[in-house]
Motif scaffolding. Structure first.
Motif, PDB file in Angstrom:
ATOM      1  N   LEU A  16       0.736  -1.122  -0.082  1.00  0.00           N
ATOM      2  CA  LEU A  16       0.065   0.180   0.170  1.00  0.00           C
ATOM      3  C   LEU A  16       0.764   1.500   0.015  1.00  0.00           C
ATOM      4  O   LEU A  16       2.103   1.158   0.660  1.00  0.00           O
ATOM      5  CB  LEU A  16      -0.960   0.087   1.050  1.00  0.00           C
ATOM      6  CG  LEU A  16      -1.666  -1.199   1.574  1.00  0.00           C
ATOM      7  CD1 LEU A  16      -2.665  -1.087   2.802  1.00  0.00           C
ATOM      8  CD2 LEU A  16      -2.897  -1.173   0.444  1.00  0.00           C
ATOM      9  N   THR A  17       0.191   2.389  -0.480  1.00  0.00           N
ATOM     10  CA  THR A  17       0.910   3.665  -0.500  1.00  0.00           C
ATOM     11  C   THR A  17      -0.239   4.398   0.197  1.00  0.00           C
ATOM     12  O   THR A  17      -1.371   4.674  -0.321  1.00  0.00           O
ATOM     13  CB  THR A  17       1.065   4.389  -1.645  1.00  0.00           C
ATOM     14  OG1 THR A  17       2.152   3.271  -2.434  1.00  0.00           O
ATOM     15  CG2 THR A  17       1.866   5.637  -1.458  1.00  0.00           C
ATOM     16  N   VAL A  18       0.009   4.898   1.650  1.00  0.00           N
ATOM     17  CA  VAL A  18      -0.978   5.541   2.359  1.00  0.00           C
ATOM     18  C   VAL A  18      -0.515   6.939   2.656  1.00  0.00           C
ATOM     19  O   VAL A  18       0.416   7.184   3.129  1.00  0.00           O
ATOM     20  CB  VAL A  18      -1.353   4.834   3.619  1.00  0.00           C
ATOM     21  CG1 VAL A  18      -2.346   5.525   4.593  1.00  0.00           C
ATOM     22  CG2 VAL A  18      -1.586   3.366   3.464  1.00  0.00           C
ATOM     23  N   VAL A  22      -3.536   0.768  -3.862  1.00  0.00           N
ATOM     24  CA  VAL A  22      -3.176  -0.746  -3.727  1.00  0.00           C
ATOM     25  C   VAL A  22      -2.244  -0.838  -4.930  1.00  0.00           C
ATOM     26  O   VAL A  22      -2.369  -0.784  -5.991  1.00  0.00           O
ATOM     27  CB  VAL A  22      -4.375  -1.528  -3.708  1.00  0.00           C
ATOM     28  CG1 VAL A  22      -4.258  -2.877  -3.872  1.00  0.00           C
ATOM     29  CG2 VAL A  22      -5.488  -1.134  -2.511  1.00  0.00           C
ATOM     30  N   LYS A  23      -1.030  -1.219  -4.415  1.00  0.00           N
ATOM     31  CA  LYS A  23       0.123  -1.316  -5.512  1.00  0.00           C
ATOM     32  C   LYS A  23      -0.311  -2.350  -6.393  1.00  0.00           C
ATOM     33  O   LYS A  23       0.014  -2.277  -7.662  1.00  0.00           O
ATOM     34  CB  LYS A  23       1.379  -1.537  -4.767  1.00  0.00           C
ATOM     35  CG  LYS A  23       1.869  -0.438  -4.079  1.00  0.00           C
ATOM     36  CD  LYS A  23       3.292  -0.918  -3.655  1.00  0.00           C
ATOM     37  CE  LYS A  23       3.745   0.618  -3.058  1.00  0.00           C
ATOM     38  NZ  LYS A  23       5.282   0.447  -2.533  1.00  0.00           N
ATOM     39  N   GLU A  24      -0.881  -3.737  -5.945  1.00  0.00           N
ATOM     40  CA  GLU A  24      -1.164  -4.581  -6.938  1.00  0.00           C
ATOM     41  C   GLU A  24      -1.930  -4.293  -8.070  1.00  0.00           C
ATOM     42  O   GLU A  24      -1.760  -4.943  -9.220  1.00  0.00           O
ATOM     43  CB  GLU A  24      -1.797  -6.044  -6.006  1.00  0.00           C
ATOM     44  CG  GLU A  24      -1.774  -7.027  -6.703  1.00  0.00           C
ATOM     45  CD  GLU A  24      -2.482  -8.164  -6.062  1.00  0.00           C
ATOM     46  OE1 GLU A  24      -2.983  -8.058  -4.987  1.00  0.00           O
ATOM     47  OE2 GLU A  24      -2.745  -9.262  -6.787  1.00  0.00           O
ATOM     48  N   ILE A  31      -0.181   0.888  10.166  1.00  0.00           N
ATOM     49  CA  ILE A  31      -0.080   0.005   8.695  1.00  0.00           C
ATOM     50  C   ILE A  31       1.014  -0.942   8.956  1.00  0.00           C
ATOM     51  O   ILE A  31       2.139  -0.527   9.258  1.00  0.00           O
ATOM     52  CB  ILE A  31       0.408   1.219   7.805  1.00  0.00           C
ATOM     53  CG1 ILE A  31      -0.920   2.061   7.519  1.00  0.00           C
ATOM     54  CG2 ILE A  31       0.572   0.592   6.415  1.00  0.00           C
ATOM     55  CD1 ILE A  31      -0.128   3.388   7.244  1.00  0.00           C
ATOM     56  N   LEU A  32       0.777  -2.235   8.793  1.00  0.00           N
ATOM     57  CA  LEU A  32       1.701  -3.290   9.009  1.00  0.00           C
ATOM     58  C   LEU A  32       2.323  -3.662   7.626  1.00  0.00           C
ATOM     59  O   LEU A  32       1.731  -3.160   6.486  1.00  0.00           O
ATOM     60  CB  LEU A  32       0.965  -4.550   9.493  1.00  0.00           C
ATOM     61  CG  LEU A  32       0.567  -4.654  11.109  1.00  0.00           C
ATOM     62  CD1 LEU A  32      -0.108  -5.812  11.104  1.00  0.00           C
ATOM     63  CD2 LEU A  32       1.914  -4.693  11.853  1.00  0.00           C
ATOM     64  N   GLY A  33       3.562  -3.954   7.556  1.00  0.00           N
ATOM     65  CA  GLY A  33       4.235  -4.177   6.385  1.00  0.00           C
ATOM     66  C   GLY A  33       3.823  -4.889   5.382  1.00  0.00           C
ATOM     67  O   GLY A  33       3.654  -4.734   4.137  1.00  0.00           O
ATOM     68  N   ASP A  34       3.127  -5.890   5.733  1.00  0.00           N
ATOM     69  CA  ASP A  34       2.515  -6.901   4.666  1.00  0.00           C
ATOM     70  C   ASP A  34       1.050  -7.173   4.689  1.00  0.00           C
ATOM     71  O   ASP A  34       0.417  -7.999   4.355  1.00  0.00           O
ATOM     72  CB  ASP A  34       3.106  -8.268   4.795  1.00  0.00           C
ATOM     73  CG  ASP A  34       3.015  -8.611   6.029  1.00  0.00           C
ATOM     74  OD1 ASP A  34       2.332  -7.982   6.928  1.00  0.00           O
ATOM     75  OD2 ASP A  34       3.500  -9.824   6.688  1.00  0.00           O
ATOM     76  N   SER A  35       0.333  -5.971   5.406  1.00  0.00           N
ATOM     77  CA  SER A  35      -1.181  -6.106   5.345  1.00  0.00           C
ATOM     78  C   SER A  35      -1.633  -5.272   4.259  1.00  0.00           C
ATOM     79  O   SER A  35      -1.281  -4.353   3.692  1.00  0.00           O
ATOM     80  CB  SER A  35      -1.671  -5.671   6.822  1.00  0.00           C
ATOM     81  OG  SER A  35      -2.914  -5.633   6.576  1.00  0.00           O
ATOM     82  N   ASP A  36      -2.910  -5.663   3.656  1.00  0.00           N
ATOM     83  CA  ASP A  36      -3.426  -4.747   2.416  1.00  0.00           C
ATOM     84  C   ASP A  36      -4.769  -4.196   3.293  1.00  0.00           C
ATOM     85  O   ASP A  36      -5.845  -3.771   2.624  1.00  0.00           O
ATOM     86  CB  ASP A  36      -4.020  -6.101   1.613  1.00  0.00           C
ATOM     87  CG  ASP A  36      -5.118  -6.781   2.192  1.00  0.00           C
ATOM     88  OD1 ASP A  36      -5.454  -6.920   3.567  1.00  0.00           O
ATOM     89  OD2 ASP A  36      -5.506  -7.850   1.563  1.00  0.00           O
TER      90      ASP A  36
END
Ligand SMILES: [Zn+2]
Length: 825
Positions: free
Chosen positions: A485-487, A501-503, A579-584
């Motif tokens: 993510l970029t928040v 959402v980067k994906e 914001i957790l590193g690997d959370s969406d």
């Protein structure tokens, strides 16, 4: 027909074809403008008088719901209870409702709905050998869309109610899954649940026939709210009508007799309503914030504790079935329609807090004891520190576990270096351990693939190979960036400007997590009804802070609402976005020190948190008991449970929550109501400190694509860890699932032992509105199985093999599986 009716006087011979079913009743609010001990006393007075009238007037009948009322009489007035039992046995005293109390239907969990009927009807059967068949919710503030199916599963074929109707006195009420019950809406006949008897009743007969084709109708009469019931004057009036000729038939009857009579008639005229009966009192989805939160916690913990205890019982743990029954009965009592909705005075809530606090404490203790009974049967791998992680939900899941990496003082093995540790699953796969506090060795580790209704043992050990790096979180204020993510934050407004959402490359912008003050105009019944809002504004931001470490960032905004009248002090709200590193998703903790006090003098504040609409063409959907339901985007407040969603066909934003029920949607935003300054009947309903959580979930396509029901359940029912003793020695497997369901749209809501002690019960419902063929995998081979209803009565046999049950679910269907298990040695 209308002209004919008008020509008939109430003493015309034709009237003899009509029948008025007299159903004596006393509406009893357990606690409202009084406390429960007062409720007990006037309930006893009411019941004693009704029973006396039954002795005096042959055939006089009286109908009463709520197992908790009968339980109280049994406990405090055993002689009266014995008298009542005789009247129930001879048919003069009718049991209706089938639930623990006449309680809210919108804000309670799936399992709470099932348990109202399970324990309400079980009590009726145990004490009276009868089952109520008429659902009875005269005063309840609205009725959820799955109620028809819930009623049927609870043993009721009919529904009597007064609030939230659609102006049809009689209709087929159809739930999401297609189940229909016959529903009677008293005020649509021009009457109410505590009506008097007068000539007006005869006109109701004519009108009812015009609307429905039935020449029979029901007259519920008797003084109510603070108890009372039929008066001598009313009974004598009824007897006088019975004696005079050329009048309609008037008879002492029951709700059951009335509905059963209706079923013999041609009801082709009556409409089918495929809708919920909401909203009724929109303020009640938010008033008395703390009680709603305690209810949510008690429901979630009791559900989790049952799952842990049921799985542990396979290894010999003594399942505390009676403790669970008491806990559910007490939770259900507090659902009463003037308690959970927040429409009572302050004193009863002190008792409610004590009761729900005790339920929560006992559930936690049961969870600990059940986990202990399982964990001592494991043999940990040598070296490091092992933990068993239990999953109380019915699907495989992952999650972070926070724990202290402190080993037993007697462990002479290698030293564990929490700063350089990894976690190893039983299959040898390794995942990350993040040290959060060096001194206390507080850390977080990733528990992967924890089986449904089961557990997995993990070993935390020193990393041997290259370290598994934390997922990157970088902060370039006001932007927080992770792999997913970029928040972008807005430090002037105290909101999230956008989440990308980067994906997918999709950006969800417009402002998310905006705390607003909505000024409600003063009106009567302020706990019940939201005041009209002519003005709302963002809560004033007074500061922010950013902290990042290892694999997460915390962004904190601080807001203030100045005192708005002489009674109030400033209210401070702190939102901490994580914001957790690997959370969406982006989670938020809201700490609120609520010091606003409502008065009649001027508009009063309500706090809401807003999430901007991601795109045009959006529909709103809120989770409801055993389902999800679309809501208009017109700003109207509607009830919901653990998630609410705004989606366009291509993408949407959902918000999970751990304690809220009042949601509204507009074309520009979804809002969750947090807290209100209602002043009547409780002048100070929720003073002081509150902590709530929500989580923002951006997703592609519609809500059906985001596993919201599972994610929200995980948000409310966390994974449960326990340390494995380093010298434990047993042959229990390192991972185990008691039961799981193959279809993603079939969501289990409980795993428990059967009430009769003869096996295990699992309930699930289809959660997306599409049919499902599900395979239910079993951890223990059963000796047989049946589909049952909420009362655990057999409906049909299940297709059981050694390790699975095949099940077909229609859209939104609720199914309960009861499995017979081999007897333990
Ligand atoms: Zn009431």
């Amino acid at each position: 027909m209308h002209e004919v009716n008008d020509a008939i006087s109430h003493t015309h011979p034709v009237m003899e074809e009509y029948t008025g079913h007299l159903v004596g009743h006393a509406h009893i609010d357990l606690q409202w403008l009084w406390e429960w001990q007062e409720g007990i006393v006037f309930t006893a007075d009411t019941f004693r008088q009704a029973a006396k009238f039954m002795d005096e007037f042959k055939g006089f009948t009286f109908s009463q719901s709520s197992s908790c009322l009968y339980q109280a009489i049994e406990e405090h007035y055993p002689d009266l209870f014995a008298h009542m039992k005789k009247k129930v046995a001879n048919g003069q005293w009718e049991l209706v409702g089938g639930r623990v109390c006449e309680g809210d239907t919108n804000m309670i969990s799936h399992e709470s709905h099932a348990r109202h009927f399970l324990y309400g009807q079980s009590y009726f059967r145990e004490r009276f050998k009868k089952t109520a068949v008429v659902g009875w919710e005269p005063d309840t503030f609205g009725h959820t869309i799955q109620m028809p199916q819930i009623l049927k599963m609870g043993g009721c074929d009919y529904y009597y109610f007064c609030r939230g109707g659609k102006d049809a006195p009689l209709f087929w009420w159809q739930g999401l899954d297609g189940t229909k019950v016959l529903a009677f809406d008293e005020p649509a006949t021009g009457s109410w649940y505590n009506s008097d008897l007068s000539e007006k009743n005869f006109q109701e007969l004519l009108d009812f026939e015009k609307d429905t084709g039935s020449k029979d109708t029901i007259w519920v009469y008797g003084i109510g709210n603070h108890g009372g019931g039929p008066t001598r004057e009313q009974i004598e009036q009824a007897l006088a009508w019975m004696k005079s000729g050329n009048k309609p038939n008037v008879k002492f009857s029951t709700a059951t007799q009335f509905f059963k009579k209706l079923e013999t008639k041609d009801l082709s005229k009556i409409p089918t309503v495929k809708d919920d009966l909401n909203p009724v009192f929109d303020g009640c989805y938010t008033s008395h914030s703390e009680i709603k939160q305690l209810n949510r916690q008690a429901e979630a913990l009791t559900t989790s504790a049952e799952a842990v205890a049921a799985v542990a019982s396979l290894g010999g743990f003594k399942y505390p079935g009676s403790a669970f029954r008491t806990n559910w009965e007490q939770i259900a009592f507090e659902h009463h329609h003037d308690t959970l909705p927040g429409s009572g005075t302050h004193p009863p809530y002190e008792r409610t807090k004590t009761t729900l606090g005790r339920v929560i404490a006992e559930d936690k203790e049961i969870i600990t004891r059940a986990l202990e009974s399982m964990v001592v049967k494991l043999t940990p791998k040598q070296g490091g520190l092992s933990l068993m992680v239990f999953n109380p939900t019915g699907w495989k899941r992952n999650g972070w576990i926070e724990t202290y990496l402190v080993k037993s003082g007697w462990d002479s093995g290698e030293d564990l270096d929490p700063a350089n540790a990894v976690v190893e699953a039983p299959d040898g796969r390794e995942s990350r351990v993040i040290l959060l506090d060096k001194r206390s060795k507080f850390a977080r580790f990733w528990a992967a693939d924890v089986p449904a209704f089961g557990y997995r043992a993990f070993r935390i050990k020193n990393a041997e190979g290259p370290r598994i790096m934390a997922a990157d979180v970088s902060v370039e204020w006001p932007v927080v960036e992770t792999d997913k993510l970029t928040v972008k934050f807005n430090q002037d407004r105290g909101t999230i400007d956008s989440i990308k959402v980067k994906e997918t490359g999709r950006t969800f912008g417009g402002g998310l997590g905006k705390v607003e003050v909505h000024w409600e105009n003063v009106q009567n019944m302020s706990a019940w009804v939201l005041g009209k809002v002519d003005k709302f504004e963002p809560m004033r931001l007074v500061g922010h802070a950013v902290a990042s470490s290892a694999d997460h960032a915390n962004v904190t905004f601080r807001y203030v609402l100045p005192a708005h009248n002489a009674e109030s002090r400033p209210t401070v709200v702190v939102q901490t976005f994580r914001i957790l590193g690997d959370s969406d998703e982006v989670t938020c903790q809201v700490d609120c020190d609520w010091q606003a006090v409502g008065t009649r003098a001027r508009p009063n504040p309500m706090l809401r948190v807003a999430f901007a609409n991601p795109m045009p063409g959006t529909t709103a959907t809120f989770q409801v008991p055993f389902g999800a339901y679309a809501r208009p985007t017109n700003g109207r407040e509607f009830p919901g449970l653990q998630w609410a969603d705004l989606s366009a066909p291509e993408a949407g934003i959902a918000v999970l929550n751990d304690s809220k029920h009042g949601f509204s949607a507009e074309s520009d935003a979804l809002r969750i109501s947090l807290i209100r300054a209602s002043f009547e009947p409780d002048p100070v309903p929720n003073p002081g400190k509150h902590t709530w959580h929500y989580s923002i979930v951006p997703h592609e396509r519609g809500w059906q694509n985001a596993r919201l029901t599972q994610r929200a359940a995980e948000f409310n029912q966390p994974l449960l860890p326990i340390t494995v003793p380093f010298d434990a020695h047993g042959d229990a497997p390192h991972e185990f699932s008691a039961m799981s369901v193959s279809a993603d749209n079939v969501v289990p809501t409980c795993l428990k032992l059967a009430e009769d002690g003869s096996g295990m019960v699992m309930r699930a419902y289809e959660s997306l509105g599409v049919p499902a063929n599900a395979r239910i995998r079993l951890g223990v081979p059963p000796t047989g199985g049946n589909w049952v209803n909420f009362l655990e009565d057999r409906l049909a046999s299940a297709a059981v093999s050694a390790n699975a049950v095949e099940a077909v679910f229609r859209p939104w269907e609720i199914k309960t599986l009861k499995l017979a298990l081999p007897r333990r040695r």
